[in-house]
Design an enzyme around this catalytic site. Sequence first.
Site, PDB file in Angstrom:
ATOM      1  N   GLY A   1       0.825  -1.201   0.000  1.00 50.43           N
ATOM      2  CA  GLY A   1       0.000   0.000   0.000  1.00 50.43           C
ATOM      3  C   GLY A   1       0.859   1.250   0.000  1.00 50.43           C
ATOM      4  N   CYS A   2       0.239   2.364  -0.354  1.00 51.35           N
ATOM      5  CA  CYS A   2       0.984   3.615  -0.446  1.00 51.35           C
ATOM      6  C   CYS A   2       1.447   4.083   0.933  1.00 51.35           C
ATOM      7  CB  CYS A   2       0.118   4.678  -1.117  1.00 51.35           C
ATOM      8  SG  CYS A   2      -1.540   4.859  -0.415  1.00 51.35           S
ATOM      9  N   TYR A   3       0.532   4.119   1.884  1.00 49.70           N
ATOM     10  CA  TYR A   3       0.927   4.526   3.239  1.00 49.70           C
ATOM     11  C   TYR A   3       1.946   3.557   3.838  1.00 49.70           C
ATOM     12  CZ  TYR A   3      -2.923   7.987   3.629  1.00 49.70           C
ATOM     13  OH  TYR A   3      -3.767   9.059   3.491  1.00 49.70           O
TER      14      TYR A   3
END
Lengths: 346, 346, 346, 346
Positions: free
Chosen positions: D149-151
């Site tokens: 995921g990006c986070y």
Amino acid sequence: MIKAGIIGATGYAGAELARLLLQREDVEIVWYGSRSYVGEDFASIYRNTSHAVNEPCKDDDMAKLAEIADVIFTATPQGFCASQVTEDILSKTKIIDLSADFRIKDVDIYEKWYKIKHATPQFIGEAVYGLPEINREKIKGARLIANPGCYPTCSFLSTYPLVKEGIIDPNTIIIDAKSGTSGAGRSAKVSSLFCEVNESMKAYGVAGHRHTPEIEEQLSYAAGKPVTISFTPHLVPMNRGILVTAYASLVKDVTTEEVKAIYDKYYQNEYFVRVLEPGLPPETRWVEGSNFADVSFKLDPRTKRVVMMGAIDNMVKGAAGQAMQNMNLLFGLPENTGLKQVPVFP
Amino acid sequence: MIKAGIIGATGYAGAELARLLLQREDVEIVWYGSRSYVGEDFASIYRNTSHAVNEPCKDDDMAKLAEIADVIFTATPQGFCASQVTEDILSKTKIIDLSADFRIKDVDIYEKWYKIKHATPQFIGEAVYGLPEINREKIKGARLIANPGCYPTCSFLSTYPLVKEGIIDPNTIIIDAKSGTSGAGRSAKVSSLFCEVNESMKAYGVAGHRHTPEIEEQLSYAAGKPVTISFTPHLVPMNRGILVTAYASLVKDVTTEEVKAIYDKYYQNEYFVRVLEPGLPPETRWVEGSNFADVSFKLDPRTKRVVMMGAIDNMVKGAAGQAMQNMNLLFGLPENTGLKQVPVFP
Amino acid sequence: MIKAGIIGATGYAGAELARLLLQREDVEIVWYGSRSYVGEDFASIYRNTSHAVNEPCKDDDMAKLAEIADVIFTATPQGFCASQVTEDILSKTKIIDLSADFRIKDVDIYEKWYKIKHATPQFIGEAVYGLPEINREKIKGARLIANPGCYPTCSFLSTYPLVKEGIIDPNTIIIDAKSGTSGAGRSAKVSSLFCEVNESMKAYGVAGHRHTPEIEEQLSYAAGKPVTISFTPHLVPMNRGILVTAYASLVKDVTTEEVKAIYDKYYQNEYFVRVLEPGLPPETRWVEGSNFADVSFKLDPRTKRVVMMGAIDNMVKGAAGQAMQNMNLLFGLPENTGLKQVPVFP
Amino acid sequence: MIKAGIIGATGYAGAELARLLLQREDVEIVWYGSRSYVGEDFASIYRNTSHAVNEPCKDDDMAKLAEIADVIFTATPQGFCASQVTEDILSKTKIIDLSADFRIKDVDIYEKWYKIKHATPQFIGEAVYGLPEINREKIKGARLIANPGCYPTCSFLSTYPLVKEGIIDPNTIIIDAKSGTSGAGRSAKVSSLFCEVNESMKAYGVAGHRHTPEIEEQLSYAAGKPVTISFTPHLVPMNRGILVTAYASLVKDVTTEEVKAIYDKYYQNEYFVRVLEPGLPPETRWVEGSNFADVSFKLDPRTKRVVMMGAIDNMVKGAAGQAMQNMNLLFGLPENTGLKQVPVFP
């Protein structure tokens, strides 16, 4: 008619104060002080005030202004107000200082964080920290108001009830704050250019921002003991608004209802503080252009922490609006006089 | 106390009207009408109004609302107001329609550009085009006000004096207009998403936008003959504001001073129109949040054209503020009641 | 390996050139020239280039640079390149000047609009206007390229086919152009601050912008006669992008298909010009970060005018990308070498 | 030539993948899968790809695509990839899943946080968490990659070295993350409209965001013991970029030099991780459009905490770029093939 003078009227905070005062029929602005624009029409610099102001900017001579003003607002760089204030001035007029000069009681801490010699420490004692939600009565009788910083106002209002009630360990508080770019002021710097700020985000002043000791002092009073916190401000590509996300460890088992009741206890009679439903995060858009502070919280049982959140307009509740709220108290007026604006959206 | 009802209160224009009306002590909002949010708290949808509104949204039953309201604002999609208005309603209340239903006198033109059958053409005749700067007296006695469109308001105010005085050839007028995104409304469309609008600019409705005939009709009255114009709107990545840049061929040799004098002739007594110094271009930021229209011009001797410019806040002078200005006229109040806000900057 | 030097590398256009050149394996940047940052690491000023550049900024000594560079790009203020260029330099290296110094053949016009004395008019004659879509063959053999302005590139590409084919009266052309803020450069000015630009729009340089004669000269060549136009640039709150909306009177009865065929005739073999379907307006987001120019048009039978539209990235096709396109031509490389980037969205 | 198919090509992440793949000469995109736009030209939906793509969108039939593709990217809603993947597909092609379906090893945790039944838990075991900086060797031999995921990517890279080296107490980690709006996807929702996001900031998913367990799992591996963290994402008015500000208590006395050395130890050979000088905060603008992750830290002796910071482009290192980085590893190519872009600024 209250005669008000603004020193530093051509900065963003000073101009916001002008905007708010201009909408009142019981206040007259008698002085638009400026360092850079003396002699120029104020309305040619802040064209939003065209047709409302027809005055040139004057200099920043506080002593002269004290002769004619009932209240002087200083929206000036650190050190200016302290360098100008005298017993004579204070005997003639009220001062509401939007800079940090009189916010911190311990002059050593002030001088260490601000890297500046305080010119008039003898007035620090009598200065009242102008956060009406906690110091209302003291403000009413003050001669010199230290108007709180933007970050401290939002940080404090978001965390105060839980510190005061001993729900959280205040030394575990971590405040991650985000501010619109008006907080950086109107000086011409590459780092404030549109193309440098737009489409980006960054932290600044990490572990060293000067609002830290101000927050700590006020939270220490609330906690009844010294408090040390982490505070990190960030720059956001928007004009106005401060958002605070604060974290702390719970020292008691509490329910959402109980914590909500604590916030309500402190704020249900506060016109300018809106306690949101638990879990509903504040958004800066909902307070823009107004003196409201929206606060909320979320318990996290997994980590035994609480997330406390707050949003204000940094130019209003974080500066000019709060200054006018203090002025209202000083002059015995209803606290929300001239400050009932519904936030502007979108 | 004026009792006001808003049909379409949960769109951007309707909510802006609520915001402006809420700040008045002589007006009570008795109806927050909505199609999508009936029964939900208005303040839960527009959280800026939290603590100011404590009412659920109602439906859009104009007949029922007419029983209790002194004035009804319809901030609704095209066709709605026309489909609901009746002689009975008009006999009981005033209507200020923010849609285009009653702006255009020629029903064929309306139906052609809006691609909709007009439900009640019998009321078009009595409807007054609610631009106070030209129709002030008619507005005062009207039952049905057709509140002007955002683009037409800014386009007309920018060009009207020079058309009226015969300085320019009205059939050479080219209006290049730019609008903030609130003009696109609050409906959930991919084309209005943040990432689609931000960091971009585009024209839309080229040579076919529905505000064209509205501008043409009003300019035709001013010119005393039929006027055909080019009009191109653009979408700009900002929330509020309309900027108009209009071009036309001069038909007389005129000086800057002469043209300035013409603008002043028409606007010097208009509270809401600020004529800037010649050559100083209007900027939307200087009118944001206010009912002001800033207009200016620049002669171009090389091309024998004049560039006419105007800026308004599309939500205020372009919609809700002008509607309230019309309400003031209808009720015999000073025209700027509740509309003296100094624009918000930054 | 092409050795390239950039004078003015720390401005936005110069830095964009660095970004594009750094991505090529057949080019080496041998000089990052700067006036303000001599001796500082280029990557400390443009941190995007960190890990790609490990060089300090040098001064702006073109003569010295000419000893080592195959090509010099001057992304410098008006007047600089003209003041430095010599026959000696031109005998040793190629110059691609991103300033306006050599764009206008008539030195009087240059000096009048730029309010500057041209230091080396003797080189104006040989300089080639570097718009490959019209001057491709001349560019290949040039020593000195006058890289077109951002507005002229977009304005010209949008209108050229219809001027060239005599479809429109060129003296009726009105160009309303909108630019992102990077066009204002990286100098620290209050008017370029985030809070001054964000949430606003304005025209500037009305009836007097210095790109006007550049556009007129090129359109005059296309028309085969002198052309005078109206040109108004606007500042838009976005980083990149130019949008042109141009209006002109049709002098022939033409159909949409015929006009589309004309655009295709000129551009179907142009890699960087994308002719959109008629009526589909260009948007700056669809060209951002690329060297593409999107052009389109819409006939307006009501007014007998045509609206011509174009969009480019002002930093790429409007400056650095076009400069690299010219470099490719100078060195006999495929014109799109290093310029095949698909635009970045969102 | 690698034949690549994209399922979910018309979402922002899928389209970014297309953009990056289109710039490679060793990859052919054989399938633009979509749910909403089957049969429509991909380039009519993402006009930035005009002239680069000339293909209609296909459906999302992974089995059919597996017959022709060497690698399938699934940029699809949670649950889709898990519901489609089969042993047969995995025997024919590689899958890089940009959704969360295979990121979390404990299926109960997945199902609890994502509120979805996992359709194919039998493949979770073999899926490799596609963060090359820690799983490089495993990725090379995988059939099924769970693209992070990006986070989590930004959070993990910012904190990993200090967790791994035991410098901080991992259970004191508080991650305050800020994301551009492209992270919210391209679906038409009121909350993602320009006017709702612009000029505002808010937290969301407080104490409940689904990226929390993903971060915790990876940090647990690094710590060698279970880790529980606080994670709060925020929405920022910008298109791209994630900024992470992470706080943790130090468990050792360390100097800035020592901590810097630890970051360097882990990242000095990593092409995509740039460790900034201590105290210099990362800014999202310096990584925009690139696969870089900028990380930095600041010790705070007053609180005995360290502030760890990171910035990535959520669309590139946070999604499509990392997916391509993984593809490079799967096919034995240099890891930065097609990913050497210098970040785009401004």
